[in-house]
Design a protein around this motif. Structure first.
Motif, PDB file in Angstrom:
ATOM      1  N   UNK A   9       1.090  -1.169  -0.229  1.00 26.05           N
ATOM      2  CA  UNK A   9      -0.005   0.112   0.083  1.00 26.05           C
ATOM      3  C   UNK A   9       0.658   1.421  -0.299  1.00 26.05           C
ATOM      4  N   UNK A  10       2.164   0.766   0.369  1.00 22.95           N
ATOM      5  CA  UNK A  10       2.885   2.349   0.124  1.00 22.95           C
ATOM      6  C   UNK A  10       4.701   1.998  -0.402  1.00 22.95           C
ATOM      7  N   UNK A  11       4.760   1.506  -1.177  1.00 23.59           N
ATOM      8  CA  UNK A  11       5.059   1.084  -2.556  1.00 23.59           C
ATOM      9  C   UNK A  11       5.227  -0.418  -2.693  1.00 23.59           C
ATOM     10  N   UNK A  12       6.273  -0.467  -3.336  1.00 18.34           N
ATOM     11  CA  UNK A  12       6.730  -2.378  -3.255  1.00 18.34           C
ATOM     12  C   UNK A  12       7.879  -2.726  -2.023  1.00 18.34           C
ATOM     13  N   UNK A  13       7.148  -4.524  -1.438  1.00 17.54           N
ATOM     14  CA  UNK A  13       7.983  -5.148  -0.083  1.00 17.54           C
ATOM     15  C   UNK A  13       8.311  -5.835  -0.581  1.00 17.54           C
ATOM     16  N   UNK A  14       9.852  -6.413   0.586  1.00 10.96           N
ATOM     17  CA  UNK A  14      10.784  -6.919  -0.519  1.00 10.96           C
ATOM     18  C   UNK A  14      10.194  -8.155   0.334  1.00 10.96           C
ATOM     19  N   UNK A  15      10.667  -9.943   0.022  1.00 11.91           N
ATOM     20  CA  UNK A  15      10.221 -10.621   0.675  1.00 11.91           C
ATOM     21  C   UNK A  15      11.072 -11.745   0.180  1.00 11.91           C
ATOM     22  N   UNK A  16      10.752 -13.213   0.435  1.00 11.88           N
ATOM     23  CA  UNK A  16      11.061 -14.381  -0.084  1.00 11.88           C
ATOM     24  C   UNK A  16      10.336 -14.955  -0.145  1.00 11.88           C
ATOM     25  N   UNK A  17      10.316 -16.144  -0.384  1.00 11.42           N
ATOM     26  CA  UNK A  17       9.553 -16.531  -1.067  1.00 11.42           C
ATOM     27  C   UNK A  17       9.720 -18.556  -1.254  1.00 11.42           C
ATOM     28  N   UNK A  18       9.121 -20.067  -1.179  1.00  5.52           N
ATOM     29  CA  UNK A  18       9.582 -20.654  -1.202  1.00  5.52           C
ATOM     30  C   UNK A  18       7.682 -21.749  -1.857  1.00  5.52           C
ATOM     31  N   UNK A  19       7.788 -21.878  -3.077  1.00  4.62           N
ATOM     32  CA  UNK A  19       6.513 -22.002  -3.714  1.00  4.62           C
ATOM     33  C   UNK A  19       6.625 -24.061  -3.328  1.00  4.62           C
ATOM     34  N   UNK A  20       5.698 -24.611  -3.007  1.00  2.05           N
ATOM     35  CA  UNK A  20       5.611 -25.970  -3.036  1.00  2.05           C
ATOM     36  C   UNK A  20       4.914 -26.308  -4.365  1.00  2.05           C
ATOM     37  N   UNK A  21       5.220 -27.781  -4.071  1.00  2.00           N
ATOM     38  CA  UNK A  21       5.080 -28.235  -5.987  1.00  2.00           C
ATOM     39  C   UNK A  21       3.327 -28.646  -5.755  1.00  2.00           C
ATOM     40  N   UNK A  22       3.099 -29.418  -5.163  1.00  2.00           N
ATOM     41  CA  UNK A  22       1.546 -29.891  -5.099  1.00  2.00           C
ATOM     42  C   UNK A  22       0.771 -27.905  -4.841  1.00  2.00           C
ATOM     43  N   UNK A  28       1.271 -20.089   3.882  1.00  2.83           N
ATOM     44  CA  UNK A  28       2.023 -19.513   5.613  1.00  2.83           C
ATOM     45  C   UNK A  28       2.648 -18.235   5.403  1.00  2.83           C
ATOM     46  N   UNK A  29       2.541 -17.187   6.117  1.00  2.00           N
ATOM     47  CA  UNK A  29       3.179 -16.214   5.619  1.00  2.00           C
ATOM     48  C   UNK A  29       3.884 -15.711   7.277  1.00  2.00           C
ATOM     49  N   UNK A  30       4.750 -15.698   7.506  1.00  2.00           N
ATOM     50  CA  UNK A  30       5.435 -15.532   8.170  1.00  2.00           C
ATOM     51  C   UNK A  30       5.718 -13.594   8.756  1.00  2.00           C
ATOM     52  N   UNK A  31       5.111 -12.858  10.106  1.00  2.00           N
ATOM     53  CA  UNK A  31       5.924 -11.505  10.435  1.00  2.00           C
ATOM     54  C   UNK A  31       6.729 -11.196  11.233  1.00  2.00           C
ATOM     55  N   UNK A  32       7.512 -10.346  10.962  1.00  2.00           N
ATOM     56  CA  UNK A  32       9.224 -10.526  11.930  1.00  2.00           C
ATOM     57  C   UNK A  32       8.011  -9.266  13.003  1.00  2.00           C
ATOM     58  N   UNK A  61       5.999 -17.136   3.303  1.00  2.00           N
ATOM     59  CA  UNK A  61       6.109 -16.167   2.506  1.00  2.00           C
ATOM     60  C   UNK A  61       7.009 -15.150   3.442  1.00  2.00           C
ATOM     61  N   UNK A  62       8.400 -14.918   4.018  1.00  2.00           N
ATOM     62  CA  UNK A  62       8.507 -14.104   4.847  1.00  2.00           C
ATOM     63  C   UNK A  62       8.724 -12.892   4.324  1.00  2.00           C
ATOM     64  N   UNK A  63       8.471 -11.713   4.344  1.00  2.00           N
ATOM     65  CA  UNK A  63       8.813 -10.426   3.953  1.00  2.00           C
ATOM     66  C   UNK A  63       9.142  -9.343   5.073  1.00  2.00           C
ATOM     67  N   UNK A  64       9.368  -7.983   4.558  1.00  2.00           N
ATOM     68  CA  UNK A  64      10.459  -7.258   4.551  1.00  2.00           C
ATOM     69  C   UNK A  64       8.848  -5.874   5.069  1.00  2.00           C
ATOM     70  N   UNK A  65       8.348  -5.284   6.964  1.00  2.00           N
ATOM     71  CA  UNK A  65       7.519  -4.491   6.201  1.00  2.00           C
ATOM     72  C   UNK A  65       7.788  -2.587   5.801  1.00  2.00           C
ATOM     73  N   UNK A  66       7.267  -1.994   5.466  1.00  2.00           N
ATOM     74  CA  UNK A  66       7.648  -1.467   4.534  1.00  2.00           C
ATOM     75  C   UNK A  66       8.675  -0.342   6.138  1.00  2.00           C
ATOM     76  N   UNK A  88       0.761  -8.528   1.207  1.00  2.00           N
ATOM     77  CA  UNK A  88       1.577  -9.971   1.355  1.00  2.00           C
ATOM     78  C   UNK A  88       0.392 -11.711   1.035  1.00  2.00           C
ATOM     79  N   UNK A  89      -0.668 -11.587   1.785  1.00  2.00           N
ATOM     80  CA  UNK A  89      -1.783 -12.144   2.196  1.00  2.00           C
ATOM     81  C   UNK A  89      -1.773 -12.772   1.025  1.00  2.00           C
TER      82      UNK A  89
END
Length: 222
Positions: A9-22, A28-32, A61-66, A88-89
């Motif tokens: 909502x206030x610009x682009x957000x950086x994250x790390x994402x793993x995509x399951x094969x199924x 799951x969303x992880x918040x720091x 997915x884990x990501x950095x807040x703004x 992120x969700x």
């Protein structure tokens, strides 16, 4: 563990994402922890949870807040960060339209944001709340709490008295249809040692497997 950038909502957000094969894998969303106190998506609790969810067959997915890392914007007192978590969700749901279940897991400030997100997104089915800052924020908005989940707290937490979390759990457990799995860690403060992080992660895995109703191998069908 590819780097991802997605619209917030206030610009682009950086994250790390793993995509399951199924295609119907749970997500799951992880918040720091708090951005103004060194919290990032690379926090060792969040990183450990990211790996464990991945091993259990989740898209995660884990990501950095703004304002953290490469994420644009600036700290917004929690209000904007809740909107970041919602974005992120949205990203997770867009790339996992057939997800079998949605989980949110947060540590400290991230636990508070996660519970706020839980109230706004009824499709969420489970949560992991680690060291929730129950003495710093009012969790009265959890009325009613939409689902059960896991709360973990250090018995020697110097920032958030364990009694404050116990009272929160007791209050939530009086709500109809809500069951909180509450676990404490002896000797643990607000910041966990590497050994305690492993303990936290094992507790999270045990709870997830109990709720999902399958073994680790059954979940990790990748």
């Amino acid at each position: 563990m590819p780097e991802v950038m997605f619209a917030g909502p206030d610009g682009r957000l950086e994250g790390r994402y793993h995509h399951a094969k199924r295609p119907n894998a749970p997500v799951a969303l992880l918040l720091h922890p708090h951005p103004l106190h060194g919290g990032t998506m690379n926090n060792r609790v969040i990183h450990s949870l990211f790996t464990r969810y991945q091993e259990m067959g989740f898209s995660v997915l884990r990501f950095n807040f703004r304002g953290v890392g490469k994420s644009q914007g600036r700290y917004d007192g929690g209000i904007g960060e809740i909107s970041d978590a919602a974005a992120a969700l949205d990203f997770l749901q867009a790339v996992n339209p057939a997800a079998s279940m949605l989980w949110v897991a947060g540590y400290s400030f991230g636990a508070y944001v996660g519970m706020q997100l839980l109230m706004r997104r009824p499709e969420m089915g489970g949560f992991i709340c680690i060291s929730p800052p129950a003495s710093h924020y009012d969790f009265g908005f959890l009325a009613p709490c939409p689902c059960g989940g896991l709360m973990v707290h250090g018995e020697d937490d110097e920032l958030v008295p364990v009694s404050s979390v116990g009272k929160l759990v007791e209050k939530l457990n009086t709500q109809k249809g809500v069951s909180i799995d509450y676990r404490t860690i002896a000797g643990a403060g607000h910041v966990y040692t590497p050994e305690q992080v492993e303990n936290v992660t094992n507790m999270a895995q045990d709870h997830v497997q109990t709720i999902m109703g399958g073994s680790r191998m059954a979940l990790a069908a990748d």
